[in-house]
Motif scaffolding. Structure first.
Motif, PDB file in Angstrom:
ATOM      1  N   ARG A 510       0.845  -1.187   0.000  1.00 16.95           N
ATOM      2  CA  ARG A 510       0.000   0.000   0.000  1.00 16.95           C
ATOM      3  C   ARG A 510       0.881   1.238   0.000  1.00 16.95           C
ATOM      4  N   ASP A 511       0.410   2.271  -0.665  1.00 19.91           N
ATOM      5  CA  ASP A 511       1.158   3.519  -0.758  1.00 19.91           C
ATOM      6  C   ASP A 511       1.437   4.066   0.641  1.00 19.91           C
ATOM      7  N   VAL A 512       2.722   4.303   0.945  1.00 21.81           N
ATOM      8  CA  VAL A 512       3.090   4.762   2.282  1.00 21.81           C
ATOM      9  C   VAL A 512       2.533   6.148   2.591  1.00 21.81           C
ATOM     10  N   ASN A 513       2.293   6.965   1.572  1.00 22.48           N
ATOM     11  CA  ASN A 513       1.718   8.289   1.818  1.00 22.48           C
ATOM     12  C   ASN A 513       0.257   8.207   2.246  1.00 22.48           C
ATOM     13  N   VAL A 514      -0.411   7.137   1.845  1.00 23.13           N
ATOM     14  CA  VAL A 514      -1.808   6.924   2.237  1.00 23.13           C
ATOM     15  C   VAL A 514      -1.880   6.129   3.540  1.00 23.13           C
ATOM     16  N   HIS A 515      -0.899   5.269   3.764  1.00 30.43           N
ATOM     17  CA  HIS A 515      -0.867   4.420   4.966  1.00 30.43           C
ATOM     18  C   HIS A 515       0.467   4.607   5.690  1.00 30.43           C
ATOM     19  N   PRO A 516       0.661   5.751   6.333  1.00 32.03           N
ATOM     20  CA  PRO A 516       1.950   5.999   7.005  1.00 32.03           C
ATOM     21  C   PRO A 516       2.212   5.089   8.190  1.00 32.03           C
ATOM     22  N   GLU A 517       1.212   4.329   8.627  1.00 28.17           N
ATOM     23  CA  GLU A 517       1.470   3.387   9.715  1.00 28.17           C
ATOM     24  C   GLU A 517       2.484   2.324   9.310  1.00 28.17           C
ATOM     25  N   ARG A 518       2.685   2.144   8.001  1.00 27.25           N
ATOM     26  CA  ARG A 518       3.676   1.181   7.521  1.00 27.25           C
ATOM     27  C   ARG A 518       5.098   1.579   7.900  1.00 27.25           C
ATOM     28  N   LEU A 519       5.303   2.842   8.202  1.00 27.73           N
ATOM     29  CA  LEU A 519       6.634   3.306   8.582  1.00 27.73           C
ATOM     30  C   LEU A 519       7.130   2.629   9.852  1.00 27.73           C
ATOM     31  N   TRP A 520       6.204   2.110  10.661  1.00 29.10           N
ATOM     32  CA  TRP A 520       6.561   1.471  11.922  1.00 29.10           C
ATOM     33  C   TRP A 520       6.443  -0.052  11.859  1.00 29.10           C
ATOM     34  N   ASP A 521       6.386  -0.606  10.657  1.00 24.66           N
ATOM     35  CA  ASP A 521       6.229  -2.052  10.492  1.00 24.66           C
ATOM     36  C   ASP A 521       7.610  -2.725  10.515  1.00 24.66           C
ATOM     37  N   TRP A 522       7.992  -3.269  11.683  1.00 22.06           N
ATOM     38  CA  TRP A 522       9.278  -3.947  11.810  1.00 22.06           C
ATOM     39  C   TRP A 522       9.298  -5.280  11.059  1.00 22.06           C
TER      40      TRP A 522
END
Length: 545
Positions: A510-522
């Motif tokens: 998913r686009d990280v700009n739309v789903h910024p919660e991915r930034l914390w996906d270890w």
């Protein structure tokens, strides 16, 4: 539509030559085998010429084995086109890149032989680094298709006394709102500040004489800027009296184990040039009371023309000069005022306003309540954290916090530059924590820290030096190895992967700009995504069965 096909093997680079009516608007796309992908070439030609001309385009794909198709479609019925598709080796690409940057390298080598004690080592380091980046860092050049696409065309336009992009009208279609702006007088200009384009004017003038793909001109220019930053960092290390061996090791670590490798080694971005300028300012500050205030002011004000966060380097420089003496600070402020007046006048001529559109519209706009979480993300999030991708900067970040509380500590050998650099870094970090999109959109790692990579590298050297000075003498070398080797190993791997393979993480799943919660996906780290591709690329490059 005309189509040319070629059987692609491992690690191939393909060169497409298009002979068409000069100035014709046409679109180039590549059909990549086994990937179901269409890669649009970001550099179609401008309009406004006559006769016929041949332009070249490049495709560098790591593991696309099979039949590649290049499609060229004229947007208007402007006449016949002829295509030629052929393989190109990396060594021939390096030779062509050297031809592109030849005037700059010639001037650098001339300075090296005229003043060998000052320029020879940095010049040789920059030349070696440029060769390594040209051969081993194909992925960062993909950034040219994003926000950075207009720097080189603007430089070409400035050769004719204007920065308008109307001649690229067909190229502007569909992306006008993203990276260009229409001025009240009807001109269409690059949305981003003009400093990088001004610096590229000599390169644009020189390459007008060559039959070179525009994408390769952009990539070679970016690699040269990144390599010059490495040479400048070596000069900083030597000025800090590290010794030749340690200085060369520090420069190699900066070149290959930080985001300088995975982000700057091919991306013609404003923060690439800002990194070089910030290192130049630090090198001047290390002169102590002999610092040329006018040179420091030129680099700082021009740096703001390149990227507005260079204002923090002006702040740090002023703080360093305040320690050195009030007269030096007054001279620096006066020179800055003079050059800033010239810059504002230039903006008025170019934009009809005192500041470029980007500087009028972009800045900290987040809430204070969100700043702590943003700060954590900037530093340690698994998919953008500065200390995750650049673990070797950890000593520098710790040193900055220690040093900001001790403005006059160790000033005898760093001339107060360590305190000024620490102040610039920490104020910059505070401002960055107020940006809602702190991850910087689609990028590999902490792109928004780009202008501070050199600052962090110098602070890391100072931090390690302080640590060694305070450590017991018998175990100093063991302590240094135990601290640095794990940081260098991880940083080398993470940034080699970004430089060689690139990135598929930002858009999938998913686009990280739309789903910024991915930034914390270890569990789905960008640095580890496609790691098996890196292994395969290296195996084929080394011809290991």
């Amino acid at each position: 539509m005309e189509t040319a096909s070629f059987p692609l093997e491992s690690l191939d680079i393909l060169r497409l030559s298009v002979d068409a009516p000069a100035g014709a608007g046409y679109a180039v796309s590549w059909n990549l085998p086994a990937m179901g992908a269409i890669k649009e070439d970001p550099f179609p030609p401008p309009e406004g010429a006559s006769g016929r001309e041949t332009r070249a385009y490049l495709l560098d794909c790591q593991l696309c084995i099979g039949m590649v198709s290049a499609h060229v479609e004229l947007t208007d019925d402007d006449g016949a086109i002829t295509l030629r598709l052929e393989r190109q080796s990396r060594l021939s690409l390096l030779a062509e890149s050297l031809r592109i940057v030849f005037p700059v390298l010639a001037a650098l080598l001339l300075a090296a032989f005229a003043w060998p004690s000052r320029f020879l080592a940095p010049a040789l380091a920059a030349l070696a680094c440029f060769a390594v980046y040209s051969v081993a860092a194909p992925a960062p050049s993909g950034a040219q298709s994003g926000d950075n696409r207009w720097y080189l065309p603007t430089a070409a336009a400035l050769l004719h006394g204007d920065m308008s992009l109307e001649s690229y009208e067909k190229r502007l279609a569909g992306i006008r709102a993203m990276s260009v702006r229409s001025l009240p007088d009807g001109r269409v200009v690059n949305y981003y500040p003009p400093g990088l384009s001004l610096a590229l004017v000599p390169v644009a003038a020189w390459t007008n004489l060559l039959d070179t793909p525009e994408a390769l001109v952009a990539e070679a220019s970016a690699k040269l800027i990144a390599a010059l930053a490495v040479g400048m960092f070596l000069s900083v290390c030597l000025r800090l009296c590290l010794g030749w061996g340690m200085a060369c090791l520090a420069a190699a670590a900066f070149a290959l184990c930080t985001s300088q490798f995975s982000v700057h080694a091919g991306a013609l971005a404003s923060h690439n040039l800002a990194c070089l300028l910030s290192l130049g300012m630090l090198r001047l500050l290390l002169e102590g009371r002999n610092v040329p205030a006018w040179g420091l002011a030129i680099l700082g004000v021009f740096g703001v023309m390149v990227r507005h966060d260079m204002a923090f380097m002006l702040l740090g420089s002023g703080a360093t000069l305040w320690l050195a003496g009030r007269r030096a600070l007054v001279r620096f402020v006066c020179w800055c005022g003079l050059f800033a007046a010239v810059w504002l006048g230039l903006n008025q001529w170019m934009y009809g306003a005192l500041l470029p559109p980007y500087m009028l519209e972009q800045g900290p706009s987040g809430s204070l309540s969100a700043a702590p979480a943003t700060l954590m993300g900037l530093l340690v999030s698994p998919n953008r954290g500065l200390l995750v991708y650049n673990s070797v900067f950890l000593p520098g970040f710790c040193y900055a916090i220690w040093r900001i509380l001790r403005p006059r500590a160790d000033s005898a050998w760093d001339q107060g530059a360590g305190w000024g650099a620490s102040l610039a870094l920490l104020v910059f970090l505070g401002a960055l924590s107020m940006f809602p999109m702190w991850w910087g959109g689609w990028s590999y790692g902490p792109r928004l820290f780009g202008s501070m990579y050199g600052v962090l590298a110098m602070l890391s050297v100072l931090g390690l030096r302080l640590c060694l000075e305070r450590a017991p003498a018998p175990g100093r070398k063991l302590l240094l190895a135990a601290l640095l080797l794990p940081l260098l190993a991880w940083g080398g791997f993470a940034n080699l992967k970004g430089a060689v393979v690139g990135d598929s993480w930002n858009e999938t799943p998913r686009d990280v700009n739309v789903h910024p919660e991915r930034l914390w996906d270890w569990g789905d780290m960008q640095a580890l995504r496609d790691a098996e591709v890196l292994r395969e690329v290296l195996r084929r490059a080394l011809h290991v069965d």
